[in-house]
Design a protein around this motif. Structure first.
Motif, PDB file in Angstrom:
ATOM      1  N   GLN A 118      11.877 120.251  87.563  1.00 30.11           N
ATOM      2  CA  GLN A 118      12.383 118.898  87.331  1.00 30.11           C
ATOM      3  C   GLN A 118      12.041 118.395  85.934  1.00 30.11           C
ATOM      4  OE1 GLN A 118      11.397 116.045  90.373  1.00 30.11           O
ATOM      5  NE2 GLN A 118      11.805 117.464  92.059  1.00 30.11           N
ATOM      6  N   SER A 119      12.683 117.289  85.575  1.00 31.55           N
ATOM      7  CA  SER A 119      12.366 116.620  84.318  1.00 31.55           C
ATOM      8  C   SER A 119      11.059 115.859  84.470  1.00 31.55           C
ATOM      9  CB  SER A 119      13.483 115.631  83.962  1.00 31.55           C
ATOM     10  OG  SER A 119      14.730 116.278  83.900  1.00 31.55           O
ATOM     11  N   PRO A 120      10.388 115.587  83.359  1.00 29.65           N
ATOM     12  CA  PRO A 120       9.182 114.747  83.443  1.00 29.65           C
ATOM     13  C   PRO A 120       9.511 113.365  84.007  1.00 29.65           C
ATOM     14  CG  PRO A 120       9.284 115.880  81.334  1.00 29.65           C
ATOM     15  CD  PRO A 120      10.610 116.093  81.999  1.00 29.65           C
TER      16      PRO A 120
ATOM     17  N   VAL B  35       1.789 107.590  71.925  1.00 31.15           N
ATOM     18  CA  VAL B  35       2.928 106.961  71.254  1.00 31.15           C
ATOM     19  C   VAL B  35       2.402 105.938  70.257  1.00 31.15           C
ATOM     20  CG1 VAL B  35       4.603 107.453  73.068  1.00 31.15           C
ATOM     21  CG2 VAL B  35       3.229 105.372  73.214  1.00 31.15           C
TER      22      VAL B  35
ATOM     23  N   GLY C  20       9.852 106.730  77.486  1.00 28.04           N
ATOM     24  CA  GLY C  20      10.347 107.815  78.317  1.00 28.04           C
ATOM     25  C   GLY C  20      10.471 107.419  79.771  1.00 28.04           C
TER      26      GLY C  20
ATOM     27  N   LEU D  35       7.875 109.437  84.195  1.00 28.26           N
ATOM     28  CA  LEU D  35       6.859 108.526  83.667  1.00 28.26           C
ATOM     29  C   LEU D  35       6.034 107.960  84.812  1.00 28.26           C
ATOM     30  CD1 LEU D  35       5.731 106.920  81.179  1.00 28.26           C
ATOM     31  CD2 LEU D  35       7.385 105.135  81.798  1.00 28.26           C
TER      32      LEU D  35
ATOM     33  N   PHE E 260       2.778 111.489  82.305  1.00 29.75           N
ATOM     34  CA  PHE E 260       3.975 111.988  82.976  1.00 29.75           C
ATOM     35  C   PHE E 260       3.585 113.044  84.003  1.00 29.75           C
ATOM     36  CE2 PHE E 260       7.267 110.202  80.279  1.00 29.75           C
ATOM     37  CZ  PHE E 260       6.622 109.992  79.077  1.00 29.75           C
TER      38      PHE E 260
ATOM     39  N   LEU F  13       5.047 111.642  67.698  1.00 28.46           N
ATOM     40  CA  LEU F  13       4.497 111.485  69.035  1.00 28.46           C
ATOM     41  C   LEU F  13       4.099 112.864  69.532  1.00 28.46           C
ATOM     42  CD1 LEU F  13       7.059 108.970  70.575  1.00 28.46           C
ATOM     43  CD2 LEU F  13       5.171 108.557  68.977  1.00 28.46           C
TER      44      LEU F  13
ATOM     45  N   PHE G  28       2.223 115.381  72.727  1.00 24.08           N
ATOM     46  CA  PHE G  28       1.836 115.564  74.116  1.00 24.08           C
ATOM     47  C   PHE G  28       0.582 116.430  74.214  1.00 24.08           C
ATOM     48  CE2 PHE G  28       5.518 113.994  76.471  1.00 24.08           C
ATOM     49  CZ  PHE G  28       6.555 114.072  75.549  1.00 24.08           C
TER      50      PHE G  28
ATOM     51  N   TRP H 149       7.801 116.746  71.357  1.00 19.55           N
ATOM     52  CA  TRP H 149       8.634 115.624  70.907  1.00 19.55           C
ATOM     53  C   TRP H 149       9.349 116.029  69.633  1.00 19.55           C
ATOM     54  CZ3 TRP H 149       8.502 112.532  66.449  1.00 19.55           C
ATOM     55  CH2 TRP H 149       9.235 111.340  66.513  1.00 19.55           C
TER      56      TRP H 149
ATOM     57  N   SER I  19      -1.305 119.505  76.379  1.00 25.74           N
ATOM     58  CA  SER I  19      -0.761 120.805  76.785  1.00 25.74           C
ATOM     59  C   SER I  19      -0.468 120.869  78.278  1.00 25.74           C
ATOM     60  CB  SER I  19      -1.742 121.920  76.411  1.00 25.74           C
ATOM     61  OG  SER I  19      -3.000 121.669  77.010  1.00 25.74           O
TER      62      SER I  19
ATOM     63  N   GLN J 181       5.484 116.362  85.769  1.00 24.65           N
ATOM     64  CA  GLN J 181       6.655 117.227  85.821  1.00 24.65           C
ATOM     65  C   GLN J 181       6.510 118.153  87.030  1.00 24.65           C
ATOM     66  OE1 GLN J 181       7.430 119.983  82.523  1.00 24.65           O
ATOM     67  NE2 GLN J 181       9.620 119.658  82.803  1.00 24.65           N
TER      68      GLN J 181
ATOM     69  N   GLN K 134      10.733 105.295  73.525  1.00 26.38           N
ATOM     70  CA  GLN K 134       9.550 106.133  73.331  1.00 26.38           C
ATOM     71  C   GLN K 134       8.641 106.095  74.555  1.00 26.38           C
ATOM     72  OE1 GLN K 134       7.583 104.680  69.796  1.00 26.38           O
ATOM     73  NE2 GLN K 134       6.074 103.579  71.001  1.00 26.38           N
TER      74      GLN K 134
ATOM     75  N   TYR L 166       1.157 115.519  82.072  1.00 27.68           N
ATOM     76  CA  TYR L 166       1.057 115.464  80.608  1.00 27.68           C
ATOM     77  C   TYR L 166       0.648 114.066  80.158  1.00 27.68           C
ATOM     78  CZ  TYR L 166       3.818 119.802  80.476  1.00 27.68           C
ATOM     79  OH  TYR L 166       4.276 121.093  80.633  1.00 27.68           O
TER      80      TYR L 166
ATOM     81  N   TYR M  37       2.245 103.751  81.361  1.00 26.80           N
ATOM     82  CA  TYR M  37       2.354 103.531  79.925  1.00 26.80           C
ATOM     83  C   TYR M  37       1.326 102.474  79.522  1.00 26.80           C
ATOM     84  CZ  TYR M  37       5.271  99.597  81.461  1.00 26.80           C
ATOM     85  OH  TYR M  37       5.748  98.465  82.081  1.00 26.80           O
TER      86      TYR M  37
ATOM     87  N   TYR N   1      15.661 117.972  76.387  1.00 24.56           N
ATOM     88  CA  TYR N   1      15.807 116.739  77.156  1.00 24.56           C
ATOM     89  C   TYR N   1      16.055 115.560  76.222  1.00 24.56           C
ATOM     90  CZ  TYR N   1      13.202 119.125  80.959  1.00 24.56           C
ATOM     91  OH  TYR N   1      12.767 119.989  81.938  1.00 24.56           O
TER      92      TYR N   1
ATOM     93  N   ASN O 281       0.816 107.401  77.342  1.00 25.14           N
ATOM     94  CA  ASN O 281       1.658 107.579  78.520  1.00 25.14           C
ATOM     95  C   ASN O 281       1.158 108.764  79.337  1.00 25.14           C
ATOM     96  OD1 ASN O 281       3.384 105.617  77.423  1.00 25.14           O
ATOM     97  ND2 ASN O 281       4.799 107.135  76.593  1.00 25.14           N
TER      98      ASN O 281
ATOM     99  N   GLY P 234      17.032 112.680  81.140  1.00 21.88           N
ATOM    100  CA  GLY P 234      18.130 113.491  81.622  1.00 21.88           C
ATOM    101  C   GLY P 234      17.585 114.697  82.366  1.00 21.88           C
TER     102      GLY P 234
END
Lengths: 114, 112
Positions: free
Chosen positions: B47-49, B96, A101, B51, B41, B101, B103, A47, B105, B43, A99, B92, B54, A94, B39, A105
């Motif tokens: 690709q993008s993570p 928050v 998320g 969600l 996620f 913030l 994450f 982050w 590993s 991935q 927050q 992940y 939460y 990204y 949260n 993108g």
């Protein structure tokens, strides 16, 4: 629908400044924050910082001295600027909404190399 | 900074079985409003993570009810029931609760 898209140079020279843009649609930057997250190749997520709907910002303390996040609500764009780039800043960058998320993108790969 | 520590899965997990991914925080993620600011996620490769959950246990919009989050103030679990090939990727956890913030590993899930 909600969308975010990062754009910027794929290659930056060491010691130079990185400038990235996150263009959003489907929501207002005055109502939602936008975060920046980066991911070095083959590694985990880091982050970087957030700009809130009121325009306030918070940064990762490890990057704070080099990082700036700003926005132009009329253009629905959020900007990331980070100076003094080094090879270890090579990563996919990204932007994501809020927050939580909940929307991300597709990311932009930035390589720091001479 | 709050440190997030994730466990390892005994990969690969047979399709149709359940998988539980663990995450521990170095500080309680419960805020004064009573919510737990954690949260999860996923991935997928390339690709993008995405969600998944939460507030520790609230599923994000469109997320299958095969995913369920639970835990206490510092120890959390994401359970995936009846795993499918599409569940493969890296999971992940992220706190928050306070800045910065952070994450975990990541925990890799492979499906057999």
């Amino acid at each position: 629908q909600v969308q975010l898209k990062e754009s910027g140079p794929g290659l930056v020279q060491p010691s130079q400044t990185l400038s990235l843009t996150c263009t959003v649609s489907g929501f207002s930057l005055s109502s939602y924050g936008v975060i920046w997250v980066r991911q070095p190749p083959g590694k985990g997520l880091e982050w970087m910082g957030v700009i809130w709907g009121n325009g306030n910002t918070n940064y990762n303390s490890a990057l704070k001295s080099r990082l700036s996040i700003s926005r132009d609500t009329s253009k629905s764009q959020v900007y990331l600027k980070m100076n003094s780039l080094q090879t270890e800043d090579t990563a996919t960058y990204y932007c994501a909404r809020d927050q939580t998320g909940d929307y991300w993108g597709q990311g932009v790969m930035v390589t720091v190399s001479s | 900074d709050i440190v997030m520590t994730q466990g390892v899965l005994p990969n690969p997990v047979p399709s149709g079985e359940s998988a539980s991914i663990t995450c521990r925080s170095s500080k309680s993620l419960v805020y004064k409003d009573g919510k737990t600011y954690l949260n999860w996620f996923l991935q997928r490769p390339g690709q993008s993570p995405q969600l998944l959950t939460y507030w520790m246990s609230t599923r994000a919009s469109g997320v299958s009810d095969r995913f369920s989050g639970s835990g206490s103030g510092t120890y959390f679990t994401l359970k995936i029931s009846r795993v499918r090939a599409e569940d493969a990727g890296v999971y992940y956890c992220q706190q928050v609760r306070e800045y910065p913030l952070t994450f975990g590993s990541g925990t890799k899930l492979e499906i057999k």
